[in-house]
Design a protein around this motif. Structure first.
Motif, PDB file in Angstrom:
ATOM      1  N   UNK A  29      58.343 -10.931  -1.765  1.00  0.00           N
ATOM      2  CA  UNK A  29      57.075 -11.482  -1.268  1.00  0.00           C
ATOM      3  C   UNK A  29      56.440 -12.492  -2.223  1.00  0.00           C
ATOM      4  N   UNK A  30      56.685 -12.318  -3.525  1.00  0.00           N
ATOM      5  CA  UNK A  30      56.062 -13.212  -4.501  1.00  0.00           C
ATOM      6  C   UNK A  30      56.639 -14.616  -4.417  1.00  0.00           C
ATOM      7  N   UNK A  31      57.934 -14.740  -4.150  1.00  0.00           N
ATOM      8  CA  UNK A  31      58.572 -16.057  -4.119  1.00  0.00           C
ATOM      9  C   UNK A  31      58.479 -16.701  -2.747  1.00  0.00           C
ATOM     10  N   UNK A  32      57.893 -16.001  -1.795  1.00  0.00           N
ATOM     11  CA  UNK A  32      57.708 -16.573  -0.465  1.00  0.00           C
ATOM     12  C   UNK A  32      56.558 -17.572  -0.485  1.00  0.00           C
ATOM     13  N   UNK A  33      56.686 -18.645   0.247  1.00  0.00           N
ATOM     14  CA  UNK A  33      55.649 -19.672   0.303  1.00  0.00           C
ATOM     15  C   UNK A  33      54.337 -19.096   0.827  1.00  0.00           C
ATOM     16  N   UNK A  34      53.237 -19.494   0.194  1.00  0.00           N
ATOM     17  CA  UNK A  34      51.923 -19.020   0.628  1.00  0.00           C
ATOM     18  C   UNK A  34      51.640 -19.467   2.057  1.00  0.00           C
ATOM     19  N   UNK A  35      52.071 -20.666   2.393  1.00  0.00           N
ATOM     20  CA  UNK A  35      51.844 -21.175   3.747  1.00  0.00           C
ATOM     21  C   UNK A  35      52.601 -20.331   4.768  1.00  0.00           C
ATOM     22  N   UNK A  36      53.855 -19.993   4.444  1.00  0.00           N
ATOM     23  CA  UNK A  36      54.635 -19.157   5.356  1.00  0.00           C
ATOM     24  C   UNK A  36      54.000 -17.775   5.520  1.00  0.00           C
ATOM     25  N   UNK A  37      53.516 -17.225   4.417  1.00  0.00           N
ATOM     26  CA  UNK A  37      52.843 -15.921   4.475  1.00  0.00           C
ATOM     27  C   UNK A  37      51.599 -16.017   5.348  1.00  0.00           C
ATOM     28  N   UNK A  91      47.062 -10.334   0.331  1.00  0.00           N
ATOM     29  CA  UNK A  91      47.163 -10.344  -1.130  1.00  0.00           C
ATOM     30  C   UNK A  91      48.002  -9.166  -1.624  1.00  0.00           C
ATOM     31  N   UNK A  92      47.760  -7.988  -1.049  1.00  0.00           N
ATOM     32  CA  UNK A  92      48.521  -6.805  -1.462  1.00  0.00           C
ATOM     33  C   UNK A  92      50.007  -6.983  -1.171  1.00  0.00           C
ATOM     34  N   UNK A  93      50.333  -7.543  -0.025  1.00  0.00           N
ATOM     35  CA  UNK A  93      51.741  -7.737   0.332  1.00  0.00           C
ATOM     36  C   UNK A  93      52.445  -8.652  -0.660  1.00  0.00           C
ATOM     37  N   UNK A  94      51.739  -9.661  -1.157  1.00  0.00           N
ATOM     38  CA  UNK A  94      52.373 -10.618  -2.067  1.00  0.00           C
ATOM     39  C   UNK A  94      52.481 -10.098  -3.484  1.00  0.00           C
ATOM     40  N   UNK A  95      51.492  -9.341  -3.969  1.00  0.00           N
ATOM     41  CA  UNK A  95      51.405  -9.062  -5.393  1.00  0.00           C
ATOM     42  C   UNK A  95      51.697  -7.625  -5.790  1.00  0.00           C
ATOM     43  N   UNK A  96      51.839  -6.718  -4.845  1.00  0.00           N
ATOM     44  CA  UNK A  96      52.113  -5.330  -5.211  1.00  0.00           C
ATOM     45  C   UNK A  96      53.460  -5.200  -5.929  1.00  0.00           C
ATOM     46  N   UNK A  97      54.492  -5.862  -5.429  1.00  0.00           N
ATOM     47  CA  UNK A  97      55.803  -5.788  -6.057  1.00  0.00           C
ATOM     48  C   UNK A  97      55.811  -6.353  -7.465  1.00  0.00           C
ATOM     49  N   UNK A  98      55.090  -7.433  -7.662  1.00  0.00           N
ATOM     50  CA  UNK A  98      55.012  -8.034  -9.001  1.00  0.00           C
ATOM     51  C   UNK A  98      54.396  -7.061 -10.002  1.00  0.00           C
ATOM     52  N   UNK A  99      53.289  -6.448  -9.638  1.00  0.00           N
ATOM     53  CA  UNK A  99      52.653  -5.482 -10.535  1.00  0.00           C
ATOM     54  C   UNK A  99      53.510  -4.237 -10.703  1.00  0.00           C
ATOM     55  N   UNK A 100      54.251  -3.846  -9.661  1.00  0.00           N
ATOM     56  CA  UNK A 100      55.127  -2.685  -9.775  1.00  0.00           C
ATOM     57  C   UNK A 100      56.221  -2.928 -10.812  1.00  0.00           C
ATOM     58  N   UNK A 101      56.755  -4.136 -10.862  1.00  0.00           N
ATOM     59  CA  UNK A 101      57.801  -4.443 -11.845  1.00  0.00           C
ATOM     60  C   UNK A 101      57.233  -4.389 -13.264  1.00  0.00           C
ATOM     61  N   UNK A 102      55.996  -4.840 -13.444  1.00  0.00           N
ATOM     62  CA  UNK A 102      55.379  -4.759 -14.769  1.00  0.00           C
ATOM     63  C   UNK A 102      55.147  -3.303 -15.155  1.00  0.00           C
TER      64      UNK A 102
END
Length: 317
Positions: A132-140, A184-195
C-alpha cells in the motif's frame, strides 16, 4: 659505552616530518569528518533553514505574490487566532489525526507481533505489507472514492445489510473524517508494522525463553516484555506519525478531486490545505506563512503530548 646502554632516543635518529605534512595530517584527522558530513548540512541549509527563515520573515508582512509588501508585525497571527476557517481546519486536522493514528498504531503493533513469529513464506508476507505504501496516492484516492461513494459505493452497500441508510461520505464532517482516516490507515499501517517488527527483533530471545520457563503466557510476554523493550521504537513511530498526521494533505485533497477547499463547507479541510489555499489561491503569502508557523507550533505540542504518553506506556514515569 656500547649501543645497548644508550637510551632508545639516542640510538634511533629522530625523523621529523615536514611542517606541511604534519599540517595535512592534522587536517585529515580533525577536519575530514566535517567535510564528509557537510553535504547534508549544506542541503539542509539551502532547503530547510532558508525556507524556515524566509517563511518566518514574511509571516510578519502583508505580502502577496504580486510583490506588495507591508509590515504588519504580529497582525497575521492575530488575524489567524480569530479566523473561523483556520480553527475549522485545526479541528479537522486534529480529528482526522486521532481517528487515523490511534487505530493505525494498534493495528501496526499487533501486525508486527504476528509477523515476528515463524511461519512459511515469512519474507514474502512481510514485504507484502509495504505494497500500500508504494501505491500511487492518486490510485488510492480513486479506489477509496469509489468505495465510499454515496449511491453505488461498496461501504454503503455493506452497511445497508445492517439497516444503515446511505451516507454521503464527502458531505458530512465525521463520515468524511472516517473515510480519509481509513485511507491513511490502509497506506501507512504496514510501514509502521515493519518498523515495529525491526524493533521487536532486537529484543533478546533469552527474555522470552526465561519467561516461558516461569510459566508466562504469550500474551503476558507481549505486555511485560515486548512493549517495555519496544519503547524507543514506539516513540519514533508515534512522533513520525504525529508529524505526518498533522501535515495531512494528499489524502483529503485527492478525496475531493484535487480541491483544497476540503468539501463544500470545509468539513475536511486540513491546516496544510488551508495554507495552500491562502498562499496559492488567495495569493496572501504572509497569511499563509503565519499559518505554517502556527502549524509548526501545533506539531510541537502534539509531539510532546504523544512523547509523554508513550513514555508512560513504556514504563517510564
Amino acid at each position: 659505552m656500547s649501543l645497548d646502554t644508550l637510551p632508545r632516543t639516542a640510538r634511533t635518529p629522530r625523523r621529523d616530518h615536514p611542517p606541511g605534512r604534519r599540517w595535512r595530517s592534522r587536517v585529515d584527522v580533525k577536519a575530514m569528518p566535517y567535510v564528509l558530513v557537510s553535504p547534508y548540512f549544506l542541503l539542509f541549509a539551502a532547503f530547510g533553514l532558508f525556507p524556515l527563515a524566509f517563511t518566518l520573515y514574511y509571516s510578519l508582512y502583508d505580502y502577496d505574490l504580486a510583490g506588495t509588501t507591508e509590515w504588519t508585525g504580529l497582525g497575521n497571527y492575530a488575524a489567524l487566532l480569530v479566523d473561523e476557517d483556520f480553527w475549522n481546519a485545526v479541528v479537522n486536522t486534529v480529528g482526522m489525526f486521532v481517528l487515523a493514528t490511534v487505530p493505525q498504531m494498534l493495528l501496526a503493533l499487533f501486525l508486527a507481533n504476528a509477523l515476528n513469529k515463524r511461519f512459511r513464506l515469512r519474507l514474502a508476507i512481510r514485504m507484502s505489507v509495504l505494497l500500500p505504501l508504494v501505491t500511487s496516492v492518486v490510485a488510492v484516492a480513486v479506489v477509496f472514492t469509489q468505495l465510499f461513494a454515496r449511491d453505488w459505493g461498496l461501504v454503503n452497500y455493506i452497511l445497508s445489510w445492517f439497516g444503515v441508510d446511505a451516507t454521503n461520505w464527502r458531505a458530512e464532517r465525521i463520515p468524511s473524517w472516517l473515510a480519509i482516516a481509513t485511507m491513511v490507515d490502509w497506506r501507512w499501517t504496514g510501514y509502521n508494522a515493519i518498523i515495529f517488527l525491526a524493533g521487536m527483533q532486537t529484543i533478546p530471545r533469552d527474555l522470552y525463553e526465561a519467561a516461558a520457563i516461569d510459566g508466562a503466557s504469550r500474551r503476558r510476554q507481549f505486555w511485560q516484555i515486548t512493549l517495555p523493550m519496544l519503547r524507543p521504537t514506539m516513540i519514533f513511530v508515534v512522533l513520525n506519525s504525529t508529524i505526518g498526521g498533522l501535515t495531512l494533505f494528499s489524502e483529503p485533497t485527492t478525496f475531493y478531486n484535487g480541491n483544497v477547499d476540503g468539501g463544500s463547507q470545509g468539513q475536511f479541510q486540513t491546516v496544510a490545505m488551508f495554507i495552500v489555499k491562502q498562499g496559492f489561491r488567495e495569493f496572501d503569502y504572509g497569511y499563509a506563512a503565519a499559518a505554517a508557523w502556527l502549524l509548526f507550533l501545533l506539531i510541537l505540542i502534539g509531539a510532546l503530548v504523544n512523547f509523554l504518553f508513550v513514555r508512560r506506556i513504556g514504563g517510564t514515569k
